[in-house]
Design an enzyme around this catalytic site. Structure first.
Site, PDB file in Angstrom:
ATOM      1  N   HIS A   1       0.854  -1.178   0.000  1.00 30.78           N
ATOM      2  CA  HIS A   1       0.000   0.000   0.000  1.00 30.78           C
ATOM      3  C   HIS A   1       0.891   1.229   0.000  1.00 30.78           C
ATOM      4  CE1 HIS A   1      -3.134   2.870   1.184  1.00 30.78           C
ATOM      5  NE2 HIS A   1      -4.010   1.959   0.846  1.00 30.78           N
TER       6      HIS A   1
ATOM      7  N   ASP B   1      -7.949  -4.202  -0.452  1.00 29.30           N
ATOM      8  CA  ASP B   1      -8.487  -4.661  -1.733  1.00 29.30           C
ATOM      9  C   ASP B   1      -8.376  -6.167  -1.893  1.00 29.30           C
ATOM     10  OD1 ASP B   1      -9.020  -1.999  -2.724  1.00 29.30           O
ATOM     11  OD2 ASP B   1      -6.861  -1.780  -2.932  1.00 29.30           O
TER      12      ASP B   1
END
Length: 424
Positions: free
Chosen positions: A302, A359
């Site tokens: 991320h 996600d």
């Protein structure tokens, strides 16, 4: 608040710049006066190290894996709160009391229907139109039905939160050629959306509580994430004093990009590819480690978190629960678990801090709930609405806010003389 100064020396000239310290100890050098004092600007491609504003909404510490809404840890909110409650918290700054929450929920229920004329807009969209494009267009069109007046701000907030889920469900129904289902006053926010998605006029659909609870968690986990691409877009558009619905519609457009809101769909596509290739996920782990191969594992790492994404833990549990409770046999979950196990134990991933992010599991969870991949980004947008609204509200209430106007370093040709067409 200002705590000390930083010094910049340029061409022998020294400039003092204020150092701002946030409530969590974050520090920033205030360069607001740099251009007027020194006639220079800073260059920060993608604004990765630039603070565009001061905000009291969300705090993230990527190194420690911390996410808090208005000071409340995401772990506590995801386990115990409801999405309307978190929406109220983000937008108005404090958790609601019982009366406030009851009134807020009632308003969200009673304003769920869209104007009947707006249903005609759906007739103009092609059946293949992406639901995200429909959502953006329909939200922008709301300004023609609900003019923006200062005294109507709170009501427009209610209208958007309430009607967005109806618009989203109608966009899905349009794509599959089914009739629209009206919202019901006796259902919760999340159950109402699922009802409009999956009910039919001739049959009864009872929303499974496991699905409503999972959706509630998903929306909470996506509700805000500081100054990401779409939130910054909302603030930038709002800085021009564009109307409320136009500002939010712009955020939806930014979220539609595959590098932002479309990431969970990419995860699912990757898992399906691995499954179709025999399910050997280690083959793809090795490909990801090969610097000469173009393959990349989606859903790992991320830009903000350099530790485990705190939201991913809850989504993994929620996915397990939904699949087990609903009796779903999904081989993609086993592939996902295998990839996660490798990522948490393999030195290659640990050294690079490539942990599973939000996600990674959200796509699997949406799939288990029966929501098609074309709707994944729309689901993200529904969750992010209260965060966008909170930032829009914060900017509008800041007396020091001004229209956003980034600078640039020009790298084009120097002055040239125009040559008429007949002389070229």
């Amino acid at each position: 608040m200002t705590m000390g100064t930083a010094k910049l020396v340029l061409d022998g000239q020294e400039y003092e710049l204020p150092v701002i310290t946030g409530s969590e100890g974050e520090r920033a050098v205030d360069i607001t006066s740099l251009r007027s004092d020194a006639d220079i600007i800073t260059l920060d491609s993608g604004y990765g190290n630039t603070g565009s504003c001061e905000s009291a909404i969300t705090f993230i510490n990527g190194e420690e894996g911390i996410l808090r809404y208005r000071g409340y840890p995401i772990e506590q909110l995801a386990e115990s709160a409801t999405f309307p409650e978190i929406s109220y918290l983000l937008i108005y700054g404090e958790l609601p009391n019982l009366e406030q929450l009851s009134n807020f929920r009632q308003q969200l229920t009673f304003h769920s229907m869209i104007h009947e004329d707006m249903k005609k807009f759906f007739e103009g969209f092609r059946p293949s139109a992406h639901p995200m494009a429909i959502l953006s267009a329909m939200v922008a069109s709301m300004s023609t039905y609900y003019p923006e007046l200062a005294e109507d701000d709170d009501m427009n907030v209610i209208r958007l939160l309430a009607k967005a889920k109806t618009i989203a469900a109608y966009a899905y129904k349009k794509s599959i050629g089914q009739p629209f289902i009206y919202p019901r006053d006796d259902l919760s926010y999340c159950a109402n959306f699922l009802h409009m998605m999956f009910a039919m006029p001739t049959t009864t659909y009872d929303v499974p509580p496991e699905l409503a609870n999972a959706l509630n968690m998903l929306l909470i986990l996506h509700a805000d994430h500081e100054q990401n691409c779409s939130t910054s877009t909302v603030r930038m558009v709002a800085s021009s004093q564009a109307n409320f619905f136009a500002s939010i519609s712009a955020g939806i457009g930014a979220l539609s990009g595959p590098l932002h809101g479309g990431a969970n769909q990419k995860v699912l596509e990757m898992l399906e590819m691995i499954q179709q290739d025999g399910g050997d996920y280690m083959k793809y782990v090795n490909l990801a480690k090969d610097k000469d191969d173009e393959f990349r594992l989606m859903g790992f790492g991320h830009r903000v978190y350099k530790n485990f994404d705190p939201r991913a833990t809850f989504l993994r549990k929620a996915a397990d629960n939904v699949i087990k409770t609903m009796g779903i046999d999904d081989p993609l979950l086993n592939i996902a678990k295998g990839l996660e196990e490798v990522a948490l134990s393999d030195e290659y991933f640990i050294e690079r801090k490539l942990y599973p992010n939000v996600d990674f599991y959200s796509g699997i969870l949406y799939r288990a709930m029966g929501i098609p991949s074309a709707m994944f980004t729309v689901m993200f947008a529904l969750g992010r609405l209260p965060g966008w609204i909170a930032h829009w509200k914060e900017l509008r209430q800041d007396p020091g806010s001004r229209i956003n106007r980034p600078r640039q370093v020009y790298t084009g040709p120097n002055e040239r003389t125009y040559v008429p067409m007949d002389q070229r």
